[in-house]
Design an enzyme around this catalytic site. Structure first.
Site, mmCIF file in Angstrom:
data_model
loop_
_atom_site.group_PDB
_atom_site.id
_atom_site.type_symbol
_atom_site.label_atom_id
_atom_site.label_comp_id
_atom_site.label_asym_id
_atom_site.label_seq_id
_atom_site.Cartn_x
_atom_site.Cartn_y
_atom_site.Cartn_z
ATOM 1 N N ASP A 116 -20.922 12.793 -6.246
ATOM 2 C CA ASP A 116 -20.122 11.941 -5.374
ATOM 3 C C ASP A 116 -19.971 12.626 -4.008
ATOM 4 O O ASP A 116 -19.482 13.756 -3.923
ATOM 5 C CB ASP A 116 -18.746 11.703 -6.006
ATOM 6 C CG ASP A 116 -17.910 10.756 -5.170
ATOM 7 O OD1 ASP A 116 -18.085 9.534 -5.314
ATOM 8 O OD2 ASP A 116 -17.087 11.243 -4.363
ATOM 9 N N THR A 118 -18.092 12.012 -1.313
ATOM 10 C CA THR A 118 -16.742 12.297 -0.817
ATOM 11 C C THR A 118 -16.140 13.491 -1.558
ATOM 12 O O THR A 118 -15.425 14.299 -0.962
ATOM 13 C CB THR A 118 -15.840 11.057 -0.967
ATOM 14 O OG1 THR A 118 -16.450 9.965 -0.287
ATOM 15 C CG2 THR A 118 -14.466 11.311 -0.364
ATOM 16 N N HIS A 123 -14.295 18.807 -1.311
ATOM 17 C CA HIS A 123 -14.360 20.123 -1.957
ATOM 18 C C HIS A 123 -14.676 21.212 -0.923
ATOM 19 O O HIS A 123 -13.987 22.239 -0.866
ATOM 20 C CB HIS A 123 -15.424 20.098 -3.058
ATOM 21 C CG HIS A 123 -15.706 21.431 -3.673
ATOM 22 N ND1 HIS A 123 -15.156 21.824 -4.879
ATOM 23 C CD2 HIS A 123 -16.474 22.475 -3.261
ATOM 24 C CE1 HIS A 123 -15.567 23.048 -5.172
ATOM 25 N NE2 HIS A 123 -16.377 23.461 -4.213
ATOM 26 N N GLU A 124 -15.710 20.975 -0.123
ATOM 27 C CA GLU A 124 -16.097 21.969 0.887
ATOM 28 C C GLU A 124 -14.965 22.180 1.891
ATOM 29 O O GLU A 124 -14.709 23.307 2.333
ATOM 30 C CB GLU A 124 -17.376 21.531 1.609
ATOM 31 C CG GLU A 124 -18.608 21.395 0.723
ATOM 32 C CD GLU A 124 -18.944 22.659 -0.046
ATOM 33 O OE1 GLU A 124 -18.620 23.759 0.426
ATOM 34 O OE2 GLU A 124 -19.516 22.545 -1.137
ATOM 35 N N HIS A 127 -12.483 24.663 0.752
ATOM 36 C CA HIS A 127 -12.823 26.074 0.998
ATOM 37 C C HIS A 127 -12.331 26.506 2.385
ATOM 38 O O HIS A 127 -11.796 27.595 2.554
ATOM 39 C CB HIS A 127 -14.338 26.287 0.927
ATOM 40 C CG HIS A 127 -14.894 26.297 -0.462
ATOM 41 N ND1 HIS A 127 -14.352 27.065 -1.474
ATOM 42 C CD2 HIS A 127 -15.949 25.641 -1.017
ATOM 43 C CE1 HIS A 127 -15.062 26.888 -2.584
ATOM 44 N NE2 HIS A 127 -16.021 26.009 -2.337
ATOM 45 N N ASP A 133 -13.600 28.486 -5.431
ATOM 46 C CA ASP A 133 -14.187 27.651 -6.476
ATOM 47 C C ASP A 133 -13.505 27.907 -7.823
ATOM 48 O O ASP A 133 -13.011 28.998 -8.088
ATOM 49 C CB ASP A 133 -15.681 27.968 -6.637
ATOM 50 C CG ASP A 133 -16.530 27.233 -5.626
ATOM 51 O OD1 ASP A 133 -16.250 26.051 -5.354
ATOM 52 O OD2 ASP A 133 -17.491 27.843 -5.111
HETATM 53 ZN ZN ZN Z 1 -17.177 25.300 -3.765
#
Ligand code: ZN
Length: 193
Positions: A116, A118, A123-124, A127, A133
């Site tokens: 997915d 989005t 997620h990025e 960071h 993670d």
């Molecule tokens: Zn990650």
């Protein structure tokens, strides 16, 4: 009397043009410039280097902005500390970041076809906001990334992730950066599938 009729005219005009403005904004979002004095709690980003994923980036950013209160992400044509890019990398997508609002997010085409989009962008962005993670986590957790597999489409941080980011950004996170950029690849462990 004069003021009142001017106001009424302006209000009527605003109502008439409102739908047109909304349509134009969807087609070509207005991009503002970052102010000369950068707000420590606003992360200005530039998504022009990732045109394929423009809407997914906006959706991922919106998910964060809706969830957290101590930091906001805002698109800017200049002065951005966060840049989104796209392309092919055998190692997948990555965030190269100091975890303090600065860096580059790279979205890999192959992963974007599998997962997915989005969820990838959100997620990025997590960071860059300081989260690590946690591939063994459930789909409800944003930072579990590709761990739960391609069927996971959740693109929102869970309560613990929201709390963590609010805590990190509560007191000048940006100023505490040591300037070291770490590249965090989304190389999903085979066992996680
Ligand atoms: Zn990650």
């Amino acid at each position: 009397m004069l003021r009142k009729s001017l106001f009424a005219g302006a209000a009527g005009l605003a109502l008439l043009v409102a739908p047109l403005t909304a349509t134009a904004a969807t087609a070509a979002p207005a991009v503002s410039s970052a102010p000369a004095t950068v707000d420590a709690t606003t992360v200005y980003y530039n998504a022009s280097g990732a045109p394929t994923f423009r809407s997914a980036i906006a959706a991922g950013v919106a998910n964060w902005n809706r969830s957290v209160s101590n930091v906001k992400l805002q698109e800017s044509s200049s002065g951005a500390s966060l840049t989104y890019t796209e392309g092919n990398d055998p190692q997948g997508s990555y965030a190269q970041t100091d975890g303090h609002g600065n860096g580059t997010i790279f979205i890999d085409y192959t992963q974007a076809n599998q997962y997915d989009i989005t969820r990838i962008t959100a997620h990025e962005t997590g960071h860059v906001l300081g989260l690590p993670d946690h591939y063994t986590g459930p789909c409800s957790e944003l930072m579990s990334g590709g761990g739960p597999g391609p069927s996971c489409t959740n693109a929102n941080p869970n309560a613990a992730e929201v709390s963590r980011v609010n805590s990190l950004w509560a007191n000048g996170l940006r100023a505490q950066s040591n300037g070291v950029m770490e590249r965090i690849y989304e190389t999903v462990p085979v066992a996680a599938h």
